[in-house]
Design a protein around this motif. Structure first.
Motif, PDB file in Angstrom:
ATOM      1  N   ALA A 196      -0.196   0.499  -3.796  1.00  0.00           N
ATOM      2  CA  ALA A 196       0.261   1.094  -4.951  1.00  0.00           C
ATOM      3  C   ALA A 196       0.976   0.797  -5.876  1.00  0.00           C
ATOM      4  O   ALA A 196       1.555   0.286  -6.222  1.00  0.00           O
ATOM      5  N   VAL A 197       2.216   0.236  -4.791  1.00  0.00           N
ATOM      6  CA  VAL A 197       3.715  -0.127  -5.764  1.00  0.00           C
ATOM      7  C   VAL A 197       3.581  -1.394  -5.985  1.00  0.00           C
ATOM      8  O   VAL A 197       3.546  -1.898  -7.060  1.00  0.00           O
ATOM      9  N   ASN A 198       2.971  -2.745  -4.954  1.00  0.00           N
ATOM     10  CA  ASN A 198       2.513  -3.974  -4.954  1.00  0.00           C
ATOM     11  C   ASN A 198       1.705  -4.332  -6.342  1.00  0.00           C
ATOM     12  O   ASN A 198       1.807  -5.085  -7.236  1.00  0.00           O
ATOM     13  N   LEU A 199       0.342  -3.547  -7.115  1.00  0.00           N
ATOM     14  CA  LEU A 199      -0.735  -3.389  -7.750  1.00  0.00           C
ATOM     15  C   LEU A 199       0.335  -3.064  -8.865  1.00  0.00           C
ATOM     16  O   LEU A 199       0.579  -4.202  -9.953  1.00  0.00           O
ATOM     17  N   LYS A 200       1.327  -2.019  -9.104  1.00  0.00           N
ATOM     18  CA  LYS A 200       2.124  -1.209 -10.449  1.00  0.00           C
ATOM     19  C   LYS A 200       3.148  -2.563 -10.496  1.00  0.00           C
ATOM     20  O   LYS A 200       3.661  -2.516 -11.962  1.00  0.00           O
ATOM     21  N   ASN A 201       3.246  -3.882  -9.547  1.00  0.00           N
ATOM     22  CA  ASN A 201       4.266  -4.532  -9.768  1.00  0.00           C
ATOM     23  C   ASN A 201       3.998  -5.766 -10.321  1.00  0.00           C
ATOM     24  O   ASN A 201       4.901  -6.243  -9.683  1.00  0.00           O
ATOM     25  N   GLY A 202       2.949  -5.852 -10.450  1.00  0.00           N
ATOM     26  CA  GLY A 202       2.489  -7.562 -10.909  1.00  0.00           C
ATOM     27  C   GLY A 202       1.994  -7.795  -9.496  1.00  0.00           C
ATOM     28  O   GLY A 202       1.730  -9.363  -9.267  1.00  0.00           O
ATOM     29  N   HIS A 203       1.867  -7.449  -7.861  1.00  0.00           N
ATOM     30  CA  HIS A 203       1.570  -8.795  -7.066  1.00  0.00           C
ATOM     31  C   HIS A 203       0.067  -7.969  -6.666  1.00  0.00           C
ATOM     32  O   HIS A 203      -0.303  -6.867  -6.507  1.00  0.00           O
ATOM     33  N   LYS A 204      -0.333  -8.743  -5.565  1.00  0.00           N
ATOM     34  CA  LYS A 204      -1.763  -9.045  -5.192  1.00  0.00           C
ATOM     35  C   LYS A 204      -1.149  -7.572  -3.310  1.00  0.00           C
ATOM     36  O   LYS A 204      -0.504  -7.149  -2.912  1.00  0.00           O
ATOM     37  N   MET A 205      -2.680  -6.797  -4.011  1.00  0.00           N
ATOM     38  CA  MET A 205      -2.348  -5.719  -1.965  1.00  0.00           C
ATOM     39  C   MET A 205      -2.474  -6.434  -1.126  1.00  0.00           C
ATOM     40  O   MET A 205      -2.957  -7.678  -0.889  1.00  0.00           O
ATOM     41  N   LEU A 206      -1.938  -6.183   0.060  1.00  0.00           N
ATOM     42  CA  LEU A 206      -1.385  -7.353   1.182  1.00  0.00           C
ATOM     43  C   LEU A 206      -2.921  -6.450   2.237  1.00  0.00           C
ATOM     44  O   LEU A 206      -2.452  -5.497   2.553  1.00  0.00           O
ATOM     45  N   GLU A 207      -3.274  -7.352   2.803  1.00  0.00           N
ATOM     46  CA  GLU A 207      -3.902  -6.727   3.812  1.00  0.00           C
ATOM     47  C   GLU A 207      -3.122  -6.735   5.421  1.00  0.00           C
ATOM     48  O   GLU A 207      -2.454  -7.487   5.618  1.00  0.00           O
ATOM     49  N   ILE A 208      -2.897  -5.069   5.896  1.00  0.00           N
ATOM     50  CA  ILE A 208      -2.624  -5.323   6.940  1.00  0.00           C
ATOM     51  C   ILE A 208      -3.365  -4.624   7.630  1.00  0.00           C
ATOM     52  O   ILE A 208      -4.037  -3.452   8.419  1.00  0.00           O
ATOM     53  N   ARG A 209      -3.568  -5.577   9.408  1.00  0.00           N
ATOM     54  CA  ARG A 209      -4.262  -5.100  10.863  1.00  0.00           C
ATOM     55  C   ARG A 209      -3.376  -5.301  11.216  1.00  0.00           C
ATOM     56  O   ARG A 209      -2.150  -5.863  11.763  1.00  0.00           O
ATOM     57  N   ASN A 210      -4.304  -4.107  12.615  1.00  0.00           N
ATOM     58  CA  ASN A 210      -3.569  -4.607  14.134  1.00  0.00           C
ATOM     59  C   ASN A 210      -3.868  -5.851  14.581  1.00  0.00           C
ATOM     60  O   ASN A 210      -5.318  -6.116  14.188  1.00  0.00           O
TER      61      ASN A 210
END
Length: 84
Positions: A62-76
């Protein structure tokens, strides 16, 4: 090699400002911010408390999108192997 740039520092501070995690987790927010700014495909981590956590991933996104960044895929790491 990636570095903690001014853009990543700013994004890290935004994660803290939004109280996704507390100030003790600054290194975690910097890690996520660097990966976001550098547009990595996937961030892989064993940190289930502050990084690979469904609720926190949604908040970071949400913070990323609100600030012009793409979503980051996070995995284990297990998500990326055939050995489940």
């Amino acid at each position: 090699m990636v570095k903690l740039t001014a853009a990543a520092k700013k994004l890290s501070r935004l994660y803290l400002k939004e109280k996704i995690v507390g100030p003790k987790s600054l290194a975690d927010t910097e890690h996520i911010a660097i990966a976001t700014v550098e547009k990595v495909d996937v961030l892989v981590s064993w940190n289930f408390k502050h990084i690979v956590n469904y609720d926190k991933i949604r908040l970071y996104s949400a913070v990323n999108l609100k600030n012009g960044h793409k979503m980051l895929e996070i995995r284990n790491p297990r998500d990326l192997t055939h050995e489940h």
